[in-house]
Design a protein around this motif. Structure first.
Motif, PDB file in Angstrom:
ATOM      1  N   SER A 193      61.856   8.812  66.331  1.00  0.00           N
ATOM      2  CA  SER A 193      61.206   8.902  65.020  1.00  0.00           C
ATOM      3  C   SER A 193      60.345   7.688  64.696  1.00  0.00           C
ATOM      4  O   SER A 193      59.477   7.753  63.822  1.00  0.00           O
ATOM      5  CB  SER A 193      62.256   9.094  63.921  1.00  0.00           C
ATOM      6  OG  SER A 193      62.979   7.898  63.680  1.00  0.00           O
ATOM      7  N   ILE A 194      60.576   6.566  65.396  1.00  0.00           N
ATOM      8  CA  ILE A 194      59.755   5.378  65.157  1.00  0.00           C
ATOM      9  C   ILE A 194      58.783   5.113  66.310  1.00  0.00           C
ATOM     10  O   ILE A 194      58.153   4.060  66.360  1.00  0.00           O
ATOM     11  CB  ILE A 194      60.624   4.129  64.902  1.00  0.00           C
ATOM     12  CG1 ILE A 194      61.524   3.819  66.101  1.00  0.00           C
ATOM     13  CG2 ILE A 194      61.440   4.292  63.631  1.00  0.00           C
ATOM     14  CD1 ILE A 194      62.212   2.461  66.022  1.00  0.00           C
TER      15      ILE A 194
ATOM     16  N   THR B 149      61.618  -1.312  66.462  1.00  0.00           N
ATOM     17  CA  THR B 149      60.391  -1.114  65.696  1.00  0.00           C
ATOM     18  C   THR B 149      59.404  -2.248  65.942  1.00  0.00           C
ATOM     19  O   THR B 149      58.196  -2.019  66.113  1.00  0.00           O
ATOM     20  CB  THR B 149      60.712  -1.024  64.190  1.00  0.00           C
ATOM     21  OG1 THR B 149      61.602   0.060  63.961  1.00  0.00           O
ATOM     22  CG2 THR B 149      59.439  -0.815  63.371  1.00  0.00           C
TER      23      THR B 149
ATOM     24  N   ALA C  91      55.716  -1.741  67.537  1.00  0.00           N
ATOM     25  CA  ALA C  91      54.557  -2.050  66.698  1.00  0.00           C
ATOM     26  C   ALA C  91      53.542  -2.931  67.405  1.00  0.00           C
ATOM     27  O   ALA C  91      52.351  -2.920  67.054  1.00  0.00           O
ATOM     28  CB  ALA C  91      55.022  -2.727  65.402  1.00  0.00           C
TER      29      ALA C  91
ATOM     30  N   ILE D  16      67.504  -0.882  65.229  1.00  0.00           N
ATOM     31  CA  ILE D  16      66.266  -0.137  65.036  1.00  0.00           C
ATOM     32  C   ILE D  16      65.144  -1.078  64.612  1.00  0.00           C
ATOM     33  O   ILE D  16      63.980  -0.893  64.993  1.00  0.00           O
ATOM     34  CB  ILE D  16      66.464   0.983  63.995  1.00  0.00           C
ATOM     35  CG1 ILE D  16      67.402   2.063  64.553  1.00  0.00           C
ATOM     36  CG2 ILE D  16      65.135   1.610  63.597  1.00  0.00           C
ATOM     37  CD1 ILE D  16      66.850   2.849  65.715  1.00  0.00           C
ATOM     38  N   ASP D  17      65.472  -2.111  63.839  1.00  0.00           N
ATOM     39  CA  ASP D  17      64.459  -3.085  63.436  1.00  0.00           C
ATOM     40  C   ASP D  17      63.842  -3.755  64.659  1.00  0.00           C
ATOM     41  O   ASP D  17      62.612  -3.943  64.729  1.00  0.00           O
ATOM     42  CB  ASP D  17      65.080  -4.157  62.528  1.00  0.00           C
ATOM     43  CG  ASP D  17      65.421  -3.633  61.148  1.00  0.00           C
ATOM     44  OD1 ASP D  17      65.038  -2.487  60.841  1.00  0.00           O
ATOM     45  OD2 ASP D  17      66.077  -4.363  60.385  1.00  0.00           O
TER      46      ASP D  17
END
Length: 297
Positions: free
Chosen positions: A197-198, A172, A176, A168-169
């Motif tokens: 959700s991200i 993300t 971003a 997930i990192d």
């Protein structure tokens, strides 16, 4: 091109002789389109691509394109660890009518990040259709880092990534900094809701063979800010997802499809069919899932 929220990584039906069963492929394509699939990935790993010749892949692309008849985009799996070979197959896929192509990270060779970039850029330069990059370090033995994905996102026809790193990192980091129109898809069914959700967009799914409508409902619930409903659907889907990956993919999903009335035949070596106890365990979980779905109707 928008590939939709749920893109199904389609199995390849085989007949009793082990050849592609085009009649059952037609049935499968229609079934998937009618049950929640926004697009179809053809000739990927779930489609047993390592065992398909290029000639078989092109014939499969042509047949699925003809059957889909513009109802959903068809994404052809044309990636390999041979850049020149991937370019040739990608061009053939476009000629066969594919709307887009998916390119997996070059497996086994373990190229550097610059080598990965140059590989994908070289293929993108030879075709004009949209491209989805497929990052799956567990199978390819190389991870495409967020920095490399972000470089690739600047290439006009590289429009999406199927992220199966499990991180997930990492997802993300991509979300971003990527352009707003660059789409991030989960390559793991069980991470679909966490990715949404991200800021992720959807999933390239195996479970959608069996639960395409339920995957869509979960995504729609999330997008509609019905978060408890989305969470409940995720909780119901997760045991099914785990069962479908309890043995090498696509052996379990082919059994589940057979039980659903869509005969997709056996597998090509080195994959093996499920043992009877494995089938029994899978069927119990599928039945329990179907009972939960029926209770909600």
């Amino acid at each position: 091109m928008n590939f939709g929220r749920v893109s199904t990584a389609m199995v390849t039906p085989f007949n009793h002789r082990g050849a592609i069963d085009f009649e059952q492929t037609t049935r499968l394509v229609n079934y998937l389109i009618e049950n929640g699939s926004d697009s179809l990935v053809v000739g990927g790993t779930t489609g047993e691509s390592p065992t398909l010749s290029n000639e078989e892949k092109v014939d499969l692309f042509k047949h699925v394109v003809k059957t889909a008849a513009g109802r959903v985009p068809v994404i052809a799996g044309t990636g390999s660890n041979n850049t020149s070979g991937s370019i040739t197959l990608s061009k053939q896929a476009v000629e066969a009518g594919a709307d887009a192509i998916m390119l997996v990270a070059p497996y086994y060779s373990k190229p550097s990040q610059e080598g990965l970039y140059q590989h994908f850029a070289a293929i993108a330069d030879e075709v004009t259709v949209p491209i989805m990059i497929y990052n799956i370090p567990g199978r390819s033995a190389v991870n495409i880092t967020p920095a490399t994905i972000l470089r690739l996102s600047q290439i006009e026809n590289i429009t999406a990534v199927k992220e199966a790193s499990g991180s997930i990192d990492q997802m993300t980091d991509i979300l971003a900094h990527a352009p707003d129109d660059f789409l991030v898809y989960s390559g793991d069914d069980g991470l679909t809701l966490p990715l949404l959700s991200i800021g992720g967009y959807g999933v390239v799914s195996v479970a959608s063979h069996i639960a395409g409508n339920e995957m869509q409902k979960m995504i729609q619930a999330f997008e509609g800010n019905r978060l408890q409903e989305a969470a409940k659907l995720h909780q119901q889907l997760l045991p099914l997802i785990k069962a479908l990956f309890a043995q090498p993919n696509p052996a379990p999903v082919k059994v589940a499809l057979e039980d659903a009335g869509i005969s997709c035949g056996g597998l090509r070596l080195p994959l093996l069919p499920l043992e009877e106890d494995e089938k029994t365990s899978l069927r119990m979980i599928v039945e329990r899932f179907n009972q939960q779905v029926n209770q909600l109707k």
